[in-house]
Design an enzyme around this catalytic site. Structure first.
Site, PDB file in Angstrom:
ATOM      1  N   GLY A 136       0.836  -1.198   0.000  1.00 52.80           N
ATOM      2  CA  GLY A 136       0.000   0.000   0.000  1.00 52.80           C
ATOM      3  C   GLY A 136       0.872   1.249   0.000  1.00 52.80           C
ATOM      4  O   GLY A 136       1.986   1.252  -0.527  1.00 52.80           O
ATOM      5  N   SER A 137       0.369   2.288   0.646  1.00 55.22           N
ATOM      6  CA  SER A 137       1.051   3.580   0.596  1.00 55.22           C
ATOM      7  C   SER A 137       2.418   3.565   1.271  1.00 55.22           C
ATOM      8  O   SER A 137       3.203   4.495   1.101  1.00 55.22           O
ATOM      9  CB  SER A 137       0.176   4.650   1.244  1.00 55.22           C
ATOM     10  OG  SER A 137      -1.039   4.748   0.532  1.00 55.22           O
ATOM     11  N   THR A 138       2.701   2.534   2.061  1.00 51.16           N
ATOM     12  CA  THR A 138       4.020   2.497   2.702  1.00 51.16           C
ATOM     13  C   THR A 138       5.102   2.284   1.652  1.00 51.16           C
ATOM     14  O   THR A 138       6.276   2.433   1.924  1.00 51.16           O
ATOM     15  CB  THR A 138       4.109   1.366   3.746  1.00 51.16           C
ATOM     16  OG1 THR A 138       3.857   0.105   3.098  1.00 51.16           O
ATOM     17  CG2 THR A 138       3.092   1.557   4.851  1.00 51.16           C
ATOM     18  N   PHE A 139       4.689   1.948   0.432  1.00 53.95           N
ATOM     19  CA  PHE A 139       5.649   1.739  -0.648  1.00 53.95           C
ATOM     20  C   PHE A 139       6.055   3.072  -1.296  1.00 53.95           C
ATOM     21  O   PHE A 139       6.980   3.128  -2.086  1.00 53.95           O
ATOM     22  CB  PHE A 139       4.993   0.822  -1.696  1.00 53.95           C
ATOM     23  CG  PHE A 139       5.930   0.295  -2.747  1.00 53.95           C
ATOM     24  CD1 PHE A 139       6.997  -0.530  -2.394  1.00 53.95           C
ATOM     25  CD2 PHE A 139       5.759   0.637  -4.088  1.00 53.95           C
ATOM     26  CE1 PHE A 139       7.853  -1.011  -3.368  1.00 53.95           C
ATOM     27  CE2 PHE A 139       6.618   0.146  -5.062  1.00 53.95           C
ATOM     28  CZ  PHE A 139       7.671  -0.677  -4.693  1.00 53.95           C
TER      29      PHE A 139
END
Lengths: 382, 631
Positions: free
Chosen positions: B318-321
C-alpha cells in the site's frame, strides 16, 4: 569250578564289602561333586534350591546302590521279569493317572516323590533282556524266532514312551536294547536289516510325530531359521559353549547361564553351563571322568563269568553312555533337542535313582563276577 | 561251560567293537567341543556380549531459550508422572481403583493402562498419568501403603511459560515423525521431542545437544542387572534471543483480538526486539500431544493462528511503498522535490481513470506533501515517469522481494514485479497501468511485515543494508559464538534524497496535515515518524464508486482493507523501526498507526529507563546494549 562259584554265592557280607569296586564309587562321587558345584552355580551361589536336594538324593541313592551291589545277583536274575512286568505296568499307568509335567505325561505322583517309570524301565529292560539271553544258547540266538520275544520286550515300553511322548527315552530304550542284542551275539546282518527297515519306515514314523517333535527336528536342521522360537535353545546353548573358550568365564561368571539366556540350565543344559564357566578344560575333564567310568563298566562286564552279569553290565554301561552322548551332542547342536539329562550332573530325582540302581547292579556284577550261573540259574536255589 | 566260554569270547569281541564305536562317538563330542570353544570361540563370545550388553541412550537436556535480558522463554520442566510396575502389586485392578480415587482416571485410560500392563514385561513401568501437580504427588505419596506398585517418576518436558506470547518466535517441540528420523539415534527414543517450528526448529541441533550412553548388563528378560559404563552426553546449548520479552508481551497484548502482525527491530544492529503474530496458539499443547479436534480448529480458523504473519504473511505494501517510489524517482531525476503535480482526485491513462483516495483531490502537491498526505495521483505520475524496473530495483535495495535471512523457518519472499517477471510468469507484456498501481503499492506487489520493518530501518539508518536476526550469538550445531559487530553495506542512496523522504515521514505523524497526526507521540524526544498504508483487498467497480463507498466497518470482515503502518523513533536519531499490519483492520491511520504509537513509545521508554540499555539482571558484562550503542 562249581564249588568255587557256589562258595562265591555264599560270601559273607564282609567279604562282599571287600569286593565292592570302591575306586569306581570314588569316581562316581567325583562326578557327582562336579554336578553339585554346577547346581550351586545355577542357584546363583546358593545350595538352594537345587544343590542341597541333589546331595540328599545322591546320598540316598548311594545307599541304595550299595545294597543292590551286595544283593545276590541270582536274586536279580530270578526277579528280572517280575521287575520288568511291574515297571511296564507303571508305564501303562502314566498313560492314565499320570501327572502332567513339561508338556508330556511322564510322572506318577507318589505323594513324596514323582516317579518316572520310563527311567526305571531303562534298568528293568536291561535286566529282562539279560535274563532272556542268559537262558538262550548260541544256537538259540542264531534263530530269528528266538529274537521275537526280546523284540517285543523292547517294543512294548518303547511304544508306550513314544506315546507319552518322549522321543529321547524311546530312543535310549531301543538303542540300549540293541547294544544288548549286539553283545549277546545277534548276527550283524540282522542289525543291518533292522536299520535299513527303520530308515525305510522313517517317513511313515514322521507322520506319527507330534508337531513339537517335528519342530524340534526341523529346528535342529536349521536353528537360525527361527531364533526366538524352536531354535532358541540350541543357539543360546552354542553361544554359551563357544563363549566359554578354552578356560571358561569363571565359576558363576557365565553370563549366558546367569542372565537366563540359557534355558533349563539346571537340568538338560547343565553341560553348557559347565562348558561356559570352565571352558574346554572343564568339558574335557568331565568327559574324562565319564570315560573312566565307562572303561570301568566295560572291564567289569568283560571280566564277569556269567552271561547274565556280562549283559547287565554292558546294558547299564551302554545306557549310561547314551545319557552322556545324547545330552552332550544335543546341547552342542549335533542332534535335535531331546529331553535327556546329563547323568549324575543334571538336577532330577528319578534319573539319579535310575543311574545309581544301574551302577549298583554294575557293582553287583563285579562283586559276583566269579559266580557261575547255569542257563537255568533263575530257577536254582540261592 | 565250554559253550559259555564261546559266548564269553563272542561277548568280548562284540564289546570291544561296541567300545570302539563309543570311543568314536565320544571323539566326535570332543571334536565338536573343540570347534565351538576354540575355533568359533571369538564369534560366540561376541554373540554372548551382544546378548547381555544393552546400550541405552541418555537423552541430553534441551537447551533453554531466553530473551535478550535472560528471561527464560523455553525451559525444561520437571514432569511428575505416576507409573505402575505390575510385578510389585498382586492386584493391578485393585491398585488402579485406589489410584483412581486420588487422581481421576477415565475409562479409556483405564483400558489403555491394563492393555499396556498385559503387553509389557512385568518390571517395565507403565505410565498412568503425566503432568501431575504438587497436590496430586503429595496425595499419592501419602497413600503409598495402599498403592503397591505405584511410583512417582520425574521426567523433563519442554515448557513455554509465556505460551501464546512467544509461540510464533519460539515455535514448539513435538514427537518425532517417521520422516524426520535421521541418523541420530536420539530421535528414535520413545518420547523424544524435536523442534517443529520457530527457533526450536531452526536451532534444533544446537538446542538438542548430543546424547550420552550407558552400557548396561541385562538378563534374558531385558531387566537391567547393572551398569557397566557410562558416557555423558552434551546438554543442548542455551540460546539467547534478541527479543525483549517485556516489549514482546506488550506488542502481543496490543494486537490481541486482531488478526495482525508487528515487528520491532533495531535499525542499526538488526536485532529483532519483538516479533508478534496474532492470533497465536499454545505451544505447550503441541508438546503434550494435540487432539485431532484441536488441530482441526487451529487449521480451519480464518485468522490462521498457525501462520506467523510477520514473516509468512504477504500483503501489498500500500502507501508504505511510496517512499521507495519517491526515492526511485529522485534518483532517476524525473522530478525535483519541490516540483508540484496537480491532483484533481484522479488521473487518466488512456480511457482508464485512476483514483486518489481523496475524492476531491489534493490540488497542487510537492513530494513532501504527497507523502505526508499520501496523495495517490502524485505517485501515479512519478511512477509513470520512473518506470517499473527502476522502482523494483529500489524496492529490492530496500529489502523487499526476497527473504532477509531471519533465523526463523518459513520466511516468505514477497513479490516485487518487473517487466521481465511478468513476461516470464504470465507470458504477457507489462502495461503502464500496472506501473501506476505499483506506484501506490498495490497490484502485484507483496511484502511481509518483516520486510516492511527492514525497509523502514534502511530508510532511517542512513541507508545501510541492515538485515534482521533473532539471536544474540551466532548459533551453529556445535557451538555458539558471539555475533560480530554488524558491518552493513550502504545501499547507495544519496543522503539528500533520504533526508527529503524522512522529513516527509516525520510530517506524516507530526505535521498538521499528516495522515497519522492523531497518533503522534507527544513526549519530548520520543517523537516518531512513519507512513500509513491502507490496502484494498477487493476491486471497486465504477458503479460502487458512484454509489458512494461503503465504510469499512459496514463490510464483512474479509472484505475490509488491511491496515498498515511503518514507523520509526525517535525522529532526531532513529533507533527503532516498526511495521504493524492488521488484516482487514480498516485504515492504516485509524487502526495501525495507534498501535505503532504505543509500541514505539514503549520501546523507547524501556530504553531510557535503562541507561545504555543495561539489563536489570546481573548480566552487565555481556550486555547486548554494547552492540546496540555501536550501531
Amino acid at each position: 569250578m562249581a564249588t568255587n562259584g557256589l562258595s562265591r554265592a555264599q560270601l559273607t557280607l564282609r567279604q562282599k564289602l571287600w569286593q565292592v569296586p570302591w575306586l569306581f564309587i570314588l569316581l562316581l562321587f567325583a562326578t557327582a561333586a562336579v554336578g553339585f558345584a554346577m547346581l550351586y552355580s545355577a542357584g546363583n551361589g546358593s545350595l538352594d534350591p537345587w544343590a542341597s536336594r541333589q546331595m540328599v538324593r545322591f546320598g540316598l541313592g548311594v545307599g541304595v546302590m550299595i545294597v543292590v551291589a551286595l544283593t545276590n545277583i541270582r536274586l536279580w536274575l530270578r526277579y528280572a521279569y517280575a521287575i520288568y512286568a511291574v515297571t511296564l505296568l507303571l508305564l501303562t499307568a502314566v498313560e492314565f493317572g499320570g501327572f502332567i509335567g513339561m508338556g508330556a505325561q511322564r510322572w506318577i505322583d507318589l505323594g513324596f516323590f514323582n516317579l518316572q517309570p520310563s527311567e526305571l524301565m531303562k534298568i528293568a529292560l536291561v535286566l529282562a533282556l539279560a535274563r532272556y539271553f542268559h537262558a538262550g544258547s548260541m544256537e538259540d540266538v542264531g534263530r530269528p524266532t528266538f529274537l521275537l520275544v526280546p523284540l517285543l520286550m523292547v517294543a512294548a515300553p518303547a511304544a508306550l514312551v513314544l506315546r507319552q511322548p518322549d522321543l529321547g527315552t524311546a530312543l535310549m530304550l531301543i538303542i540300549g536294547a540293541g547294544a544288548i542284542f549286539f553283545v549277546a551275539g545277534v548276527r550283524m546282518w540282522k542289525f543291518a536289516v533292522v536299520f535299513f527297515g527303520a530308515l525305510g519306515a522313517a517317513p511313515v514314523a514322521w507322520q506319527f510325530l507330534r508337531d513339537y517333535q517335528k519342530q524340534r527336528v526341523l529346528s535342529f536342521l536349521n536353528p537360525e531359521s527361527d531364533p526366538l522360537g524352536a531354535g532358541y535353545h540350541i543357539i543360546q546353548s552354542k553361544i554359551a559353549l563357544g563363549s566359554g573358550g578354552v578356560f571358561g568365564r569363571g565359576f558363576m561368571q557365565g553370563s549366558q547361564s546367569h542372565l537366563n539366556f540359557l534355558p533349563e540350565k539346571q537340568t538338560d543344559f547343565i553341560f553348557t553351563m559347565l562348558a561356559e564357566e570352565f571352558g574346554l578344560v572343564g568339558g574335557l575333564t568331565l568327559l574324562g571322568l565319564y570315560t573312566l567310568l565307562l572303561i570301568y563298566g566295560f572291564a567289569i562286564s568283560v571280566s564277569c563269568r556269567s552271561q547274565f552279569g556280562r549283559l547287565v553290565g554292558m546294558g547299564v554301561t551302554t545306557t549310561f553312555f547314551l545319557y552322556i552322548f545324547i545330552n552332550i551332542a544335543m546341547v552342542m547342536g549335533l542332534i535335535p533337542v531331546v529331553g535327556v539329562p546329563l547323568p549324575l550332573i543334571s538336577y532330577g530325582g528319578t534319573v539319579m535313582v535310575t543311574l545309581l540302581l544301574g551302577f549298583g547292579l554294575l557293582a553287583g556284577v563285579y562283586v559276583h563276577r566269579d559266580m557261575i550261573i547255569g542257563r537255568r540259574g533263575a530257577d536254582e536255589d540261592l | 561251560m565250554h559253550r559259555d566260554s564261546d559266548r564269553h569270547k563272542l561277548f568280548s569281541r562284540r564289546t570291544a567293537m561296541l567300545a570302539g564305536g563309543k570311543a568314536l562317538l565320544l571323539s566326535a563330542l570332543v571334536g565338536r567341543m573343540y570347534y565351538l570353544q576354540v575355533v568359533e570361540s571369538e564369534r560366540y563370545a561376541t554373540l554372548a556380549d551382544e546378548n547381555r550388553i544393552n546400550l541405552r541412550l541418555l537423552p541430553p537436556p534441551r537447551g533453554r531459550i531466553v530473551d535478550r535480558f535472560g528471561i527464560p522463554l523455553a525451559v525444561n520442566q520437571q514432569n511428575y508422572r505416576v507409573v505402575l510396575i505390575s510385578e510389585n502389586t498382586d492386584d493391578v485392578e485393585g491398585t488402579l481403583r485406589v489410584l483412581g480415587s486420588i487422581i481421576p482416571i477415565s475409562d479409556g485410560e483405564h483400558r489403555r493402562i491394563l492393555r499396556e500392563v498385559r503387553r509389557r514385561r512385568r518390571f517395565v513401568p507403565v505410565t498412568v498419568r503425566e503432568n501431575l501437580n504438587w497436590e496430586e504427588v503429595a496425595q499419592i505419596e501419602v497413600n503409598a501403603p495402599d498403592l503397591p506398585g505405584v511410583m512417582i517418576d520425574v521426567g523433563e518436558s519442554r515448557f513455554y511459560p509465556h505460551g501464546e506470547e512467544t509461540a510464533h518466535v519460539l515455535g514448539y517441540v513435538a514427537a518425532v515423525s517417521e520422516a524426520e528420523v535421521t541418523g541420530d539415534p536420539l530421535l528414535e527414543l520413545p518420547g523424544f521431542r524435536i523442534g517443529k517450528a520457530g527457533v526450536e526448529r531452526i536451532y534444533d541441533l544446537a538446542l538438542r545437544g548430543t546424547g550420552g550412553s550407558s552400557q548396561v548388563e541385562v538378563n534374558a528378560l531385558g531387566r537391567v542387572i547393572r551398569e557397566l559404563s557410562r558416557q555423558d552426553g552434551q546438554p543442548g546449548a542455551e540460546i539467547a534471543l534478541t527479543i525483549d520479552f517485556d516489549l514482546q508481551k506488550m506488542v502481543t497484548d496490543r494486537l490481541a483480538g486482531e488478526s495482525a502482525a508487528a515487528v520491532v527491530m533495531d535499525v542499526h544492529t538488526g536485532d529483532v526486539l519483538a516479533l508478534a503474530s496474532t492470533p497465536g496458539y499454545d505451544p505447550n499443547a503441541f508438546n503434550k500431544g494435540l487432539s485431532t479436534d484441536d488441530w482441526k480448529t487451529l487449521v480451519s480458523n480464518p485468522r490462521t493462528p498457525l501462520i506467523n504473519k510477520a514473516i509468512a504473511g504477504q500483503y501489498p505494501p500500500g502507501s508504505t511503498f511510496k517512499m521507495a517510489v519517491a526515492l526511485a524517482a529522485l534518483e532517476k531525476g524525473v522530478i525535483s522535490p519541490s516540483a508540484t503535480i496537480f491532483c484533481p482526485g484522479f488521473t487518466r491513462l488512456g480511457k482508464a481513470r485512476f483514483h486518489c483516495w481523496k475524492r476531491g483531490g489534493h490540488g497542487n502537491v510537492d513530494m513532501t506533501r504527497a507523502i505526508t498526505e499520501s496523495c495517490d495521483v502524485y505517485f501515479y505520475e512519478i511512477a509513470r515517469r520512473t518506470g517499473i524496473d527502476r522502482i523494483a530495483a529500489m524496492a529490492e535495495r530496500l529489502g523487499l522481494g526476497r527473504p532477509l535471512g531471519l533465523d526463523l523457518p518459513g520466511e516468505k519472499d514477497g513479490l516485487v514485479p518487473t517487466k521481465d517477471w511478468k513476461r516470464a510468469t504470465m507470458d504477457e507484456p507489462w502495461h503502464m497501468g500496472e506501473t501506476l498501481i505499483s506506484g501506490i503499492g498495490q497490484g502485484y506487489l507483496l511484502t511481509t511485515p518483516l520486510q516492511l520493518a527492514v525497509m523502514t530501518a534502511r530508510l532511517v539508518n542512513g541507508g545501510y543494508a541492515v538485515t534482521p536476526h533473532l539471536t544474540r550469538d551466532k548459533v551453529s550445531p556445535r557451538a555458539t559464538t558471539p555475533r560480530p559487530a554488524p558491518r552493513y553495506k550502504s545501499i547507495g542512496l544519496s543522503s539528500w534524497h533520504l533526508n527529503i523522504v524522512n522529513e516527509a515521514t516525520k510530517a506524516v505523524v507530526n505535521g498538521p496535515r499528516g495522515t497519522a497526526r492523531r497518533s503522534a507521540i507527544k513526549e519530548e524526544g520520543f517523537e516518531m515518524g512513519g507512513k500509513t498504508g491502507t490496502v484494498q483487498v477487493r476491486r471497486i467497480t465504477k458503479a460502487q464508486r458512484e454509489q458512494g463507498l461503503k465504510k469499512n466497518k459496514d463490510l464483512p470482515w474479509k472484505y475490509r482493507d488491511h491496515a498498515i503502518f511503518v514507523g520509526y523513533a525517535p525522529v532526531h536519531s532513529p533507533r527503532y523501526a516498526v511495521a504493524v499490519l492488521v488484516e482487514h483492520g480498516g485504515g492504516g491511520s485509524t487502526t495501525a498507526a495507534p498501535i505503532a504509537h504505543d509500541i514505539l513509545l514503549e520501546a523507547q521508554r524501556r530504553d531510557s529507563a535503562r541507561p545504555g540499555n543495561t539489563p536489570p539482571v546481573s548480566q552487565a558484562d555481556d550486555s547486548p546494549g554494547a552492540a546496540v550503542k555501536k550501531g
